[in-house]
Design a protein around this motif. Structure first.
Motif, PDB file in Angstrom:
ATOM      1  N   LEU A 142       0.866  -1.170   0.000  1.00 21.05           N
ATOM      2  CA  LEU A 142       0.000   0.000   0.000  1.00 21.05           C
ATOM      3  C   LEU A 142       0.907   1.226   0.000  1.00 21.05           C
ATOM      4  O   LEU A 142       2.114   1.110   0.151  1.00 21.05           O
ATOM      5  N   LEU A 143       0.300   2.393  -0.133  1.00 22.04           N
ATOM      6  CA  LEU A 143       1.106   3.608  -0.215  1.00 22.04           C
ATOM      7  C   LEU A 143       1.180   4.274   1.161  1.00 22.04           C
ATOM      8  O   LEU A 143       0.162   4.737   1.683  1.00 22.04           O
TER       9      LEU A 143
ATOM     10  N   THR B 122      -5.011  12.363  -6.223  1.00 22.34           N
ATOM     11  CA  THR B 122      -4.572  11.259  -5.369  1.00 22.34           C
ATOM     12  C   THR B 122      -3.549  10.394  -6.094  1.00 22.34           C
ATOM     13  O   THR B 122      -2.585   9.916  -5.501  1.00 22.34           O
ATOM     14  N   ASP B 123      -3.766  10.195  -7.401  1.00 26.80           N
ATOM     15  CA  ASP B 123      -2.823   9.408  -8.182  1.00 26.80           C
ATOM     16  C   ASP B 123      -1.436  10.051  -8.193  1.00 26.80           C
ATOM     17  O   ASP B 123      -0.416   9.359  -8.185  1.00 26.80           O
ATOM     18  N   VAL B 124      -1.402  11.396  -8.213  1.00 27.54           N
ATOM     19  CA  VAL B 124      -0.113  12.095  -8.185  1.00 27.54           C
ATOM     20  C   VAL B 124       0.607  11.785  -6.874  1.00 27.54           C
ATOM     21  O   VAL B 124       1.787  11.410  -6.871  1.00 27.54           O
ATOM     22  N   TYR B 125      -0.120  11.896  -5.766  1.00 26.24           N
ATOM     23  CA  TYR B 125       0.468  11.538  -4.473  1.00 26.24           C
ATOM     24  C   TYR B 125       0.889  10.068  -4.463  1.00 26.24           C
ATOM     25  O   TYR B 125       1.923   9.707  -3.906  1.00 26.24           O
TER      26      TYR B 125
ATOM     27  N   THR C 125       4.376   0.274  -6.295  1.00 26.61           N
ATOM     28  CA  THR C 125       3.187  -0.038  -5.500  1.00 26.61           C
ATOM     29  C   THR C 125       1.947   0.597  -6.128  1.00 26.61           C
ATOM     30  O   THR C 125       0.893  -0.025  -6.206  1.00 26.61           O
ATOM     31  N   ALA C 126       2.087   1.851  -6.571  1.00 27.99           N
ATOM     32  CA  ALA C 126       0.959   2.541  -7.187  1.00 27.99           C
ATOM     33  C   ALA C 126       0.443   1.731  -8.377  1.00 27.99           C
ATOM     34  O   ALA C 126      -0.754   1.563  -8.563  1.00 27.99           O
ATOM     35  N   LYS C 127       1.368   1.202  -9.149  1.00 26.47           N
ATOM     36  CA  LYS C 127       0.981   0.411 -10.316  1.00 26.47           C
ATOM     37  C   LYS C 127       0.221  -0.838  -9.877  1.00 26.47           C
ATOM     38  O   LYS C 127      -0.822  -1.169 -10.445  1.00 26.47           O
ATOM     39  N   LEU C 128       0.751  -1.511  -8.832  1.00 28.00           N
ATOM     40  CA  LEU C 128       0.079  -2.710  -8.315  1.00 28.00           C
ATOM     41  C   LEU C 128      -1.331  -2.393  -7.830  1.00 28.00           C
ATOM     42  O   LEU C 128      -2.217  -3.229  -7.868  1.00 28.00           O
ATOM     43  N   MET C 129      -1.515  -1.166  -7.320  1.00 24.72           N
ATOM     44  CA  MET C 129      -2.824  -0.796  -6.799  1.00 24.72           C
ATOM     45  C   MET C 129      -3.741  -0.268  -7.890  1.00 24.72           C
ATOM     46  O   MET C 129      -4.836   0.200  -7.600  1.00 24.72           O
ATOM     47  N   GLY C 130      -3.287  -0.306  -9.119  1.00 25.33           N
ATOM     48  CA  GLY C 130      -4.160   0.033 -10.220  1.00 25.33           C
ATOM     49  C   GLY C 130      -4.117   1.484 -10.665  1.00 25.33           C
ATOM     50  O   GLY C 130      -4.975   1.920 -11.426  1.00 25.33           O
ATOM     51  N   VAL C 131      -3.139   2.243 -10.191  1.00 22.64           N
ATOM     52  CA  VAL C 131      -3.008   3.622 -10.652  1.00 22.64           C
ATOM     53  C   VAL C 131      -2.510   3.598 -12.093  1.00 22.64           C
ATOM     54  O   VAL C 131      -1.542   2.901 -12.399  1.00 22.64           O
TER      55      VAL C 131
ATOM     56  N   VAL D 176       4.537  18.176 -10.131  1.00 23.90           N
ATOM     57  CA  VAL D 176       5.653  17.357 -10.604  1.00 23.90           C
ATOM     58  C   VAL D 176       6.443  16.814  -9.413  1.00 23.90           C
ATOM     59  O   VAL D 176       6.741  15.617  -9.343  1.00 23.90           O
ATOM     60  N   ILE D 177       6.749  17.682  -8.448  1.00 22.75           N
ATOM     61  CA  ILE D 177       7.555  17.244  -7.308  1.00 22.75           C
ATOM     62  C   ILE D 177       6.758  16.289  -6.417  1.00 22.75           C
ATOM     63  O   ILE D 177       7.306  15.315  -5.899  1.00 22.75           O
ATOM     64  N   LEU D 178       5.470  16.536  -6.260  1.00 27.44           N
ATOM     65  CA  LEU D 178       4.635  15.620  -5.469  1.00 27.44           C
ATOM     66  C   LEU D 178       4.680  14.211  -6.038  1.00 27.44           C
ATOM     67  O   LEU D 178       4.625  13.228  -5.312  1.00 27.44           O
ATOM     68  N   SER D 179       4.802  14.109  -7.356  1.00 31.60           N
ATOM     69  CA  SER D 179       4.819  12.793  -7.982  1.00 31.60           C
ATOM     70  C   SER D 179       6.214  12.179  -7.944  1.00 31.60           C
ATOM     71  O   SER D 179       6.427  11.090  -8.447  1.00 31.60           O
TER      72      SER D 179
END
Lengths: 506, 322
Positions: A94-95, B187-190, B198-204, B55-58
């Motif tokens: 998770l994030l 939220t996706d940026v964060y 992990t983001a990719k695994l969570m479907g982002v 940009v920096i948040l991502s």
């Protein structure tokens, strides 16, 4: 044998081939509705590969997967999740920087007028977590909670997204007893809701506590599926390793002859705040086992002997000559070797190859001006890969891709390559499974027979009994007892720790 | 207080304190005129910094901003000087170009798995070079529509003016805050900043999000360029050198972690105001060299980097004790 009909998830004749190795060979796996099904096997038996084929992380090379009687072909983990198969890994996926609610609803946040309705999202998150006995501030970042809670949040998300099959890959590895209990309550609750749960672990007690059935894999093949209630632990172990480990440990110990001269003598050796001064003599061909509870000063003893922390009292002698062991370099120069407890942080260098990890300590001892030739490196690596049976496709594979037991063996190889005469092992069998366990025990025996002196720290008393020629018992950072000869039994050690405690209380 | 609010709170406290200090010395600094000018003078930087915040948040960086601003200015000057195209049409055209420019950089970063630093560094040279290709000289913009737009303002009590570009910056910040905290994209940026794998695994949708982030940064750099050309009434290919670094500074002073995943668009606004305030103070003083701005900003930046390290350390320790 069950029919396909009562199966929730039914995988038949699954094949998976990696270059140079058949990872899965016609494996069948049937999961029923409302059961906890333990998936067991040695390191490298194919548990993870099977799970990855079921969740689409790997494409299988053969076989069919039926979910509720319908053939499915998950393309990736996301797709598997949509089909109804969710996975939670040991490392929480998770994030950490998002809030609990955002983690639960990422990608499907409730919206109003095109904007995320944060209030509704938080309400739904709280409602969802109520099913898991969790009352959290869902607006806090996930990393403000413990790993156990993060794990439950991961489970809540997986179940909410998939809702049919839940695969738990070593979920309890980093949890304490109380947290495991909480997790098990949740697993039982999900089971009652009719989910099929696949539980992968190497803690056999937990398998017996929670699972209904057990499937064992070995070397990529199915050994069998049994009901937990009727499967004896001894039979389970022999299914897993295909050898009688239990018998091996209990085999009549031939009392080893350790009458040789004392090679390493430590007198009044200690360091304030770490370990009280102790005396320790180690002979050639002797295995000194260090027993004690967590925090009793076991690791501190090892570190001070190896010079990782400098002793502030006492003297050390090697072969009758006084020596200064003020740094690991000095200790290595005196042919000491030390395998630390936490191999992930203090042992392996994950991105380097097996070969590079093995020659690391030897190269360090020689100094950078005298590089070890590539031929020599290859020879060493091949020798130890064979000698210790390190399971790797080849010596150039990054070590992080190896299983825990094989990483442990590679670290052992690193120190054996320096041809140490005094080898200190801190929890050499921690976190590796039964088969690798037995091999390391055998290895320690073998090294002792060759005349090496060893000092081994372990929490597993049976294991200490199996290989130690002498056992030192620690408590409260003091060496409180020593057991030798036929006094080395599990009962005696436990009594020594316990009676020491009584003395401490008095 | 939640640890994530600590840097933002620190920024606000520092701003309020320094504003109070300035006001104690020069009470005039409280006048709405000064505040209006603060917004107008920093409008282009603020708009660009909103893009930089995303940009920096991502977890990325965009070094091309300053060059894109210069390119936009030169493009507008050249187009308005040589053709009969209405400024509004030219604005739309240049925004399209800069947005596409950002999107292409985002696509390269994602699909070729290149570090954002090097891709946007290439973008920086490319955009600056394109500006030079259009014109080497500084070209004045004399279109009457520019005069009309510069005359637009909202009069505050006390004689201060919220100019069109100052107001535009406030609007961009408001929309930026909305996007960051009230959209799935935000939220996706964060999420990307928390860990791409992990983001990719969570479907982002990692690819789409990355491209959108850099496209947004390109769009806002273009908008910032328009504002800059309104502000200076000129286009010059050597203008706005190093603005990307000022934007990064505002973002970091605003409490956003350079490693990504944590921070607020609103913080960047305060970061801009702090920089502007220091500048204003030096103007009021009159005897200080303007280099003091750089020195103070440099010191502030150091303090904030140390503070962020400290906060990360403290929250890690808290977690261990949890």
């Amino acid at each position: 044998m069950q029919t396909i009909g009562d199966s929730l998830l039914s995988a038949t004749r699954i094949d998976k081939v990696f270059p140079g190795a058949k990872a899965l060979d016609k494996v069948d796996f049937h999961l029923r509705r409302g059961e906890v099904h333990a998936l067991l096997g040695e390191n490298g038996a194919g548990k993870s590969t099977l799970v990855k084929c079921l969740t689409g992380a790997y494409r299988r090379d053969g076989g069919t997967i039926l979910l509720e009687g319908v053939e499915v072909d998950p393309r990736d983990t996301f797709n598997a999740q949509k089909l109804g198969i969710g996975t939670v890994y040991q490392e929480v996926n998770l994030l950490p920087n998002l809030t609990v609610a955002e983690n639960l609803f990422l990608g499907r946040q409730p919206r109003r007028l095109g904007l995320v309705d944060v209030g509704a999202m938080n309400r739904q998150a709280r409602a969802l977590l109520e099913n898991y006995e969790l009352d959290l501030d869902v607006t806090r970042a996930l990393d403000s909670y413990s790993v156990a809670i993060q794990q439950v949040v991961a489970i809540a998300r997986a179940v909410d997204l998939s809702g049919k099959v839940l695969i738990l890959d070593e979920p309890t590895a980093s949890l304490d007893a109380h947290e495991v209990e909480m997790l098990f309550r949740i697993i039982r609750r999900l089971k009652a809701r009719g989910l099929g749960i696949v539980f992968i672990t190497h803690f056999l007690e937990q398998v017996y506590e929670i699972s209904d059935r057990i499937t064992v894999l070995r070397n990529g093949q199915l050994v069998g599926t049994r009901d937990t209630a009727t499967l004896e632990r001894r039979d389970l172990i022999s299914m897993m390793i295909g050898r009688e480990l239990a018998a091996e440990i209990r085999a009549a110990r031939e009392e080893p002859d350790v009458t040789g001269p004392v090679r390493y003598r430590f007198k009044d050796y200690g360091r304030k705040g770490h370990i009280s001064p102790f005396d320790l003599d180690v002979k050639a061909g002797e295995v000194v086992g260090i027993a004690g509870l967590l925090g009793s000063g076991r690791t501190e003893t090892a570190e001070i002997l190896f010079g990782a922390h400098r002793a502030d009292s006492g003297t050390a002698e090697v072969d009758g000559k006084p020596v200064q062991l003020s740094s690991p370099r000095r200790a290595i120069a005196h042919r000491f070797g030390f395998c630390p407890e936490d191999r992930k942080t203090a042992g392996i260098v994950g991105d380097l190859s097996v070969r590079e990890n093995i020659v690391l300590a030897l190269q360090a001892r020689r100094g950078w001006t005298r590089p070890i030739s590539r031929t020599e490196q290859n020879r060493l690596a091949d020798h130890y890969i064979r000698a210790l049976d390190i399971r790797t496709a080849d010596r150039e594979k990054p070590i992080r891709l190896l299983s825990g037991g094989n990483q442990q063996k590679a670290i052992l190889a690193r120190w054996l390559a320096t041809e140490p005469e005094f080898l200190i092992l801190d929890e050499p069998t921690r976190g590796i499974d039964v088969g690798a366990h037995a091999e390391i025990v055998r290895l320690i025996e073998g090294l002792r027979e060759k005349g090496m002196s060893l000092l081994v720290i372990s929490s597993e008393i049976e294991e200490l009994v199996a290989y130690s020629t002498r056992i030192v018992v620690l408590r409260d950072r003091q060496h409180v007892a020593a057991l030798e000869g036929n006094r080395i039994t599990a009962d005696q050690i436990i009594e020594a720790i316990a009676s020491a405690n009584e003395r401490g209380a008095a | 207080m939640k640890p994530k609010y600590l840097p933002l709170t620190a920024t606000i406290v520092i701003f309020v304190l320094s504003y109070a200090l300035c006001a104690a010395q020069y009470p005039n600094i409280l006048s709405t005129r000064v505040i209006g000018n603060l917004l107008t003078d920093n409008a282009f930087l603020g708009i660009a910094a909103v893009g930089m915040t995303f940009v920096i948040l991502s977890g990325g960086i965009d070094l091309s901003i300053g060059s894109v601003i210069a390119f936009t200015g030169v493009f507008l000057a050249v187009v308005l000087d040589n053709t009969a195209i209405h400024p509004l049409a030219a604005f739309a055209l240049v925004l399209l170009i800069t947005t596409l420019f950002g999107a292409v950089m985002g696509a390269i970063i994602h699909y070729l798995e290149m570090p954002a630093f090097i891709v946007t560094l290439a973008g920086m040279f490319l955009a600056r070079g394109m500006a030079f290709v259009l014109s080497i000289d500084s070209i004045a913009i004399k279109h009457p529509f520019y005069g009309t737009m510069k005359a637009l303002y909202y009069k505050l009590p006390g004689g201060g003016r919220i100019t069109l570009i100052g107001g535009l910056m406030l609007l961009v910040f408001a929309i930026g805050i909305l996007i960051a905290h009230r959209t799935r994209f935000g939220t996706d940026v964060y999420a990307l900043g928390g860990g791409t794998a992990t983001a990719k695994l969570m479907g982002v949708p990692v690819g789409r999000t990355t491209i959108l982030i850099y496209a947004l940064s390109g769009l806002l750099a273009g908008l910032s360029g328009i504002v800059f050309s309104l502000y200076t009434s000129a286009g010059y290919s050597l203008a706005a050198v190093g603005v990307e670094l000022d934007a990064i500074t505002a973002v970091v002073i605003g409490g956003t972690l350079l490693t990504g995943g944590s921070g607020f668009v609103a913080g960047t606004f305060i970061g801009i105001l702090i920089q502007g305030l220091i500048q204003t103070y030096i103007t009021f003083d009159g005897s200080l060299s303007s280099w003091w701005t750089k020195i103070l900003i440099g010191l502030l930046l150091f303090v904030f980097i140390l503070m962020q390290k400290g906060i990360v350390y403290v929250s890690r320790r808290e977690q261990r004790h949890a």
